[in-house]
Design a protein around this motif. Sequence first.
Motif, PDB file in Angstrom:
ATOM      1  N   ILE A 247       0.777  -1.229  -0.021  1.00  0.00           N
ATOM      2  CA  ILE A 247       0.017   0.072   0.156  1.00  0.00           C
ATOM      3  C   ILE A 247       0.943   1.197   0.244  1.00  0.00           C
ATOM      4  N   ALA A 248       1.856   1.425   0.589  1.00  0.00           N
ATOM      5  CA  ALA A 248       2.848   2.402   0.932  1.00  0.00           C
ATOM      6  C   ALA A 248       3.399   2.544  -0.551  1.00  0.00           C
ATOM      7  N   ALA A 249       3.707   1.535  -1.367  1.00  0.00           N
ATOM      8  CA  ALA A 249       4.303   1.912  -2.792  1.00  0.00           C
ATOM      9  C   ALA A 249       3.347   2.336  -3.626  1.00  0.00           C
ATOM     10  N   ALA A 250       2.338   2.120  -3.396  1.00  0.00           N
ATOM     11  CA  ALA A 250       1.112   2.758  -4.326  1.00  0.00           C
ATOM     12  C   ALA A 250       0.052   3.333  -3.678  1.00  0.00           C
ATOM     13  N   PRO A 251       0.177   4.567  -3.029  1.00  0.00           N
ATOM     14  CA  PRO A 251      -0.912   5.085  -2.153  1.00  0.00           C
ATOM     15  C   PRO A 251      -2.125   5.477  -3.061  1.00  0.00           C
ATOM     16  N   ALA A 252      -3.393   5.380  -2.388  1.00  0.00           N
ATOM     17  CA  ALA A 252      -4.533   5.808  -3.141  1.00  0.00           C
ATOM     18  C   ALA A 252      -5.480   6.123  -1.985  1.00  0.00           C
ATOM     19  N   ASP A 253      -6.512   6.762  -2.383  1.00  0.00           N
ATOM     20  CA  ASP A 253      -7.759   7.033  -1.565  1.00  0.00           C
ATOM     21  C   ASP A 253      -8.404   5.740  -1.126  1.00  0.00           C
ATOM     22  N   ILE A 254      -8.427   4.606  -1.948  1.00  0.00           N
ATOM     23  CA  ILE A 254      -9.035   3.610  -1.521  1.00  0.00           C
ATOM     24  C   ILE A 254      -8.151   2.275  -1.948  1.00  0.00           C
ATOM     25  N   ILE A 255      -7.891   1.460  -1.198  1.00  0.00           N
ATOM     26  CA  ILE A 255      -7.249   0.311  -1.412  1.00  0.00           C
ATOM     27  C   ILE A 255      -8.282  -1.240  -1.841  1.00  0.00           C
ATOM     28  N   VAL A 256      -8.300  -1.509  -2.876  1.00  0.00           N
ATOM     29  CA  VAL A 256      -9.186  -2.524  -3.157  1.00  0.00           C
ATOM     30  C   VAL A 256      -8.235  -4.023  -3.235  1.00  0.00           C
ATOM     31  N   ILE A 257      -9.050  -4.801  -2.274  1.00  0.00           N
ATOM     32  CA  ILE A 257      -8.433  -6.438  -2.445  1.00  0.00           C
ATOM     33  C   ILE A 257      -9.466  -7.131  -2.977  1.00  0.00           C
ATOM     34  N   ASP A 258      -9.252  -7.713  -4.048  1.00  0.00           N
ATOM     35  CA  ASP A 258     -10.038  -8.572  -4.964  1.00  0.00           C
ATOM     36  C   ASP A 258      -9.820  -9.914  -4.519  1.00  0.00           C
ATOM     37  N   GLU A 259     -11.153 -10.614  -4.356  1.00  0.00           N
ATOM     38  CA  GLU A 259     -11.222 -11.907  -3.860  1.00  0.00           C
ATOM     39  C   GLU A 259     -10.359 -12.274  -2.465  1.00  0.00           C
ATOM     40  N   ILE A 260     -10.811 -11.615  -1.378  1.00  0.00           N
ATOM     41  CA  ILE A 260     -10.217 -11.701  -0.219  1.00  0.00           C
ATOM     42  C   ILE A 260     -10.328 -12.853   0.567  1.00  0.00           C
ATOM     43  N   GLN A 261     -11.482 -13.785   0.181  1.00  0.00           N
ATOM     44  CA  GLN A 261     -11.576 -15.160   0.833  1.00  0.00           C
ATOM     45  C   GLN A 261     -10.252 -16.081   0.405  1.00  0.00           C
ATOM     46  N   ARG A 262      -9.252 -15.720  -0.373  1.00  0.00           N
ATOM     47  CA  ARG A 262      -8.345 -16.243  -0.643  1.00  0.00           C
ATOM     48  C   ARG A 262      -7.238 -16.213   0.312  1.00  0.00           C
ATOM     49  N   ILE A 263      -7.334 -15.121   0.875  1.00  0.00           N
ATOM     50  CA  ILE A 263      -6.249 -15.125   2.400  1.00  0.00           C
ATOM     51  C   ILE A 263      -7.050 -14.515   3.415  1.00  0.00           C
ATOM     52  N   PRO A 264      -7.688 -15.263   3.912  1.00  0.00           N
ATOM     53  CA  PRO A 264      -8.571 -14.510   5.096  1.00  0.00           C
ATOM     54  C   PRO A 264      -7.624 -13.956   6.203  1.00  0.00           C
TER      55      PRO A 264
END
Length: 380
Positions: free
Chosen positions: A65-82
């Motif tokens: 996240i620090a390397a690519a800061p943004a207003d919103i962080i999207v994590i797609d398919e979160i169930q893959r790494i609970p």
Amino acid sequence: MEIKRQLQLAPLLAMKSFFLFGPRVTGKTTLIRQQLAETTTIIDLLDSRYFLRLSGAPHELESLIAAAPADIIVIDEIQRIPELLNEIHRLIETQNITFLLTGSSARKLRRGKANLVAGRVWDARMFPFIYLELADFDLNRYLRYGGLPAVYLSEYPEEALNAYVNTYLKEEILAEGLIRRLPPFSRFLKTMALSNGEMINFTKLANDCQVPPSTVTEYVRLLEDTLIGFLLSAWIESKKRKAIKTGKFYFFDPGVTHMLAGTETLDPNSNLYGKSFVQFICMELRAYLSYRRKKLPLAYWRSKNGHEVDFLLGTKTAIEVKASKSISRNDFKGLKYLKEEGVFKNLILVSRDPVSSLTDGIVTLPWEKFLSDLWRDKFI
């Protein structure tokens, strides 16, 4: 072709971080790219580079996240790494980061005893296309092939549906360890599809599928957890006529239902067409309540004597659905009996009849008019 969806993400994320759950290929990633592309960093856990890095070291999420800061962080398919939810919880608390966490299943999150970031991330749902989203809506095409974007827009919807059902509903669920053996689960899926929209009988299902009732119960939970289907609760508060308590099961999409059931044709004059039409209206009601953030239960009512109304929106609106092009006196029966309870403000009969009318306090509406009024909040 870009289709404007009814779910608006920006207003939601202005309030809170969100889970965005929905069955596979309902368009979650496309929606994010359309509405949030300029303000987000997307970490797609289907990308093996992200998956391998974060599954071994969830704490590295912060450096990504620090390397690519943004207003919103999207994590797609979160169930893959609970396990990432612990880091997300910490980053919300310490850095006030806004997250959008997408997924097609809450099952792995719960089974992995994941930190569900209690109260810090709210819940939104994504559904297949709805009527208002499609400029050239074709009812017969929708009832036969459903509203999954990759299917409805395809030149070969039958092939697209077949790929979806066999790649995801069967092989992927098996590969992810959600079921142990495919043959009994396949029998279960077909049996459920053939009884879609009917009251669920676990003992009969178990006999038809040749598995123990406990396995059927587990399979039904699996379909709910992976958002492939849901139980429609029975409204049991009627005073004048005793109500049945058994719920009904619906799949999330009529096309998927037909593919699982082995439907070859859908005759507009058949009972199956009528069931698909009822399912279509049900899906519209679910999407409306979710997208508009209306906190009302969706239920149905059936008396011990067999009088029935298809859908109830809280205690505000009762809706009976008929696929006929010309309604008859008999079509009003369930609503008339429910009217005697004196609970519901709006009593509506929805059909393919083009004429609107008012009869004994019951409004009859063509389905297009009903859906237009629904999305204009006329019944809530």
